[in-house]
Design an enzyme around this catalytic site. Structure first.
Site: not given
Ligand code: NAD
Ligand code: TYD
Length: 347
Positions: A130-132, A155, A159
């Site tokens: 992630t960019d975070e 989080y 990461k």
């Molecule tokens: P998500 O929470 O939707 O899915 C995570 C998946 O991992 C789930 O299916 C869960 O069952 C599985 N999982 C969790 N713990 C596990 C374990 N111990 N063993 C096996 N499986 C397990 O997450 P997402 O949003 O799809 O993100 C996927 C990846 O991409 C993550 O690594 C996240 O850090 C990264 N990422 C997400 C975003 C975003 O905006 N969602 C952006 C950048 C990077």
């Molecule tokens: P989120 O979807 O949780 O992603 P991330 O924290 O990984 O960026 O949140 C996106 C933005 O929205 C973040 O600035 C937090 C804000 N947010 C709210 O204002 N209200 C909410 O209920 C949630 C879930 C997020």
């Protein structure tokens, strides 16, 4: 070619699995997922009977299971997405993030190191990050691949740590790896705890829309299928030992995004314009809330030719339509039964 995708039942993972299963009939795609609250096999019902798809229920924290899996199956590549992924949950329970995101990643790294050790040729470990990890930007500037890590939430700290472990296995053991750091994703199958799907669900149900703080926090949003496409590209064409930033060139302040979403939803639900905006409620801020994320994605653009394929307005409309047409999916993941399942997993 055998590819292990971890976390393939989650939001982004399900799009990656679908893309690989459909585009590479000669590969076998193994989807390893523990099915936590965020993992949902309903995300994959359209491809789960394909002959080149196999689901494995397993926990990456279980080192014995992971090691045995690598001893019994010869994987050519790993695309690692399994993670605890929600910042608010990491504030409540940081150790869950240490377990899966750090220990789980190191378990996978050990398994690939031990089982690939004499033959790294043609192998690849891909860490989806992630960019975070870069922390927060002020009102100007962009994250590049050279930006120092400065994570602020449990989080992003977990990461960042897993990114460092991946890189260290490259330096120490010669493991061929790639890492990508991507901005906020949105799209179909997104669990309704994150901003966009939570607010879509709340607008449908006419519930409050809890905007944290003053709503002026900024995120860069990318349509999830464009992320899956980038992962496919980097997995096949990226250079070992490299990091690529992936972003949407699409910054939005939360409050502006929420207002746009309200307007799209009013149109789709035949409500009068302005009706859903009435649901906006400013609530207590998230502790350690990063002000702004913004990605410079010029490296992946120049080196691999990737760029987003849809505008935010197009992607948001596809997303809203998907949630409105998949009310059964939404009902199942927000039902009490589902929460009960989650509480059992973590009790
Ligand atoms: P998500 O929470 O939707 O899915 C995570 C998946 O991992 C789930 O299916 C869960 O069952 C599985 N999982 C969790 N713990 C596990 C374990 N111990 N063993 C096996 N499986 C397990 O997450 P997402 O949003 O799809 O993100 C996927 C990846 O991409 C993550 O690594 C996240 O850090 C990264 N990422 C997400 C975003 C975003 O905006 N969602 C952006 C950048 C990077
Ligand atoms: P989120 O979807 O949780 O992603 P991330 O924290 O990984 O960026 O949140 C996106 C933005 O929205 C973040 O600035 C937090 C804000 N947010 C709210 O204002 N209200 C909410 O209920 C949630 C879930 C997020």
């Amino acid at each position: 070619m055998n590819i292990l995708v971890t976390g393939g039942a989650g939001f982004i993972g399900s799009h990656v699995v679908r893309r690989l299963v459909k585009n590479y009939p000669n590969y076998t795609i193994y989807n390893l997922d523990a099915l936590t609250y965020a993992g949902n096999l309903e995300n994959l019902t359209d491809i789960d009977t394909y002959p080149n798809y196999k689901f494995l229920k397993g926990d990456i924290v279980d080192s014995q299971y992971i090691n045995e899996l690598f001893q019994t199956t010869n994987f050519d590549g790993v695309i690692h997405l399994a993670a605890e992924s929600h910042v608010d949950r990491s504030i409540e329970d940081p150790l869950a993030f240490v377990r899966t995101n750090i220990i789980g990643t190191v378990n996978l790294l050990n398994a690939v190191k031990d089982n690939w050790k004499d033959n790294f040729e043609g192998k690849r470990f891909y860490h989806v990050s992630t960019d975070e990890v870069y922390g927060s930007l002020g009102i100007e500037g962009l994250f590049t691949e050279e930006t120092s890590y400065d994570p602020n939430s449990p989080y992003s700290a977990s990461k960042a740590s897993s990114d460092h472990f991946v890189r260290s296995y490259g330096e120490t053991y010669g493991l061929p790896y790639v890492v990508t750091n991507c901005s906020n994703n949105y799209g179909p199958y997104h669990f309704p705890e994150k901003l966009i799907p939570l607010f879509i669900n709340n607008i449908i149900e006419k519930k409050n829309l809890p905007v944290y703080g003053d709503g002026k926090y900024t995120r860069d949003w990318l349509f999830v299928e464009d992320h899956a496409k980038a992962i496919d590209l980097v997995f096949h064409k990226g250079n070992n030992g490299e990091t690529y930033n992936i972003g949407g060139f699409n910054e939005w302040q939360n409050i502006d995004l929420v207002k746009l979403l309200c307007s799209v939803m009013d149109k789709k639900l035949n409500r009068s314009q302005g009706e859903s905006e009435q649901l906006i409620t400013y609530v207590k801020d998230r502790p350690g809330h990063d002000l702004r994320y913004a990605i410079d994605a010029s490296k992946i653009n120049k080196e691999l030719g990737w760029k987003p394929s849809v505008t935010f307005e197009e992607g948001l409309e596809i997303t809203v339509d998907w949630y409105l047409n998949n009310s059964e999916w939404l009902k199942n993941v927000t039902s009490g039964d589902y929460k009960e399942y989650y509480s059992k997993m973590y009790s």
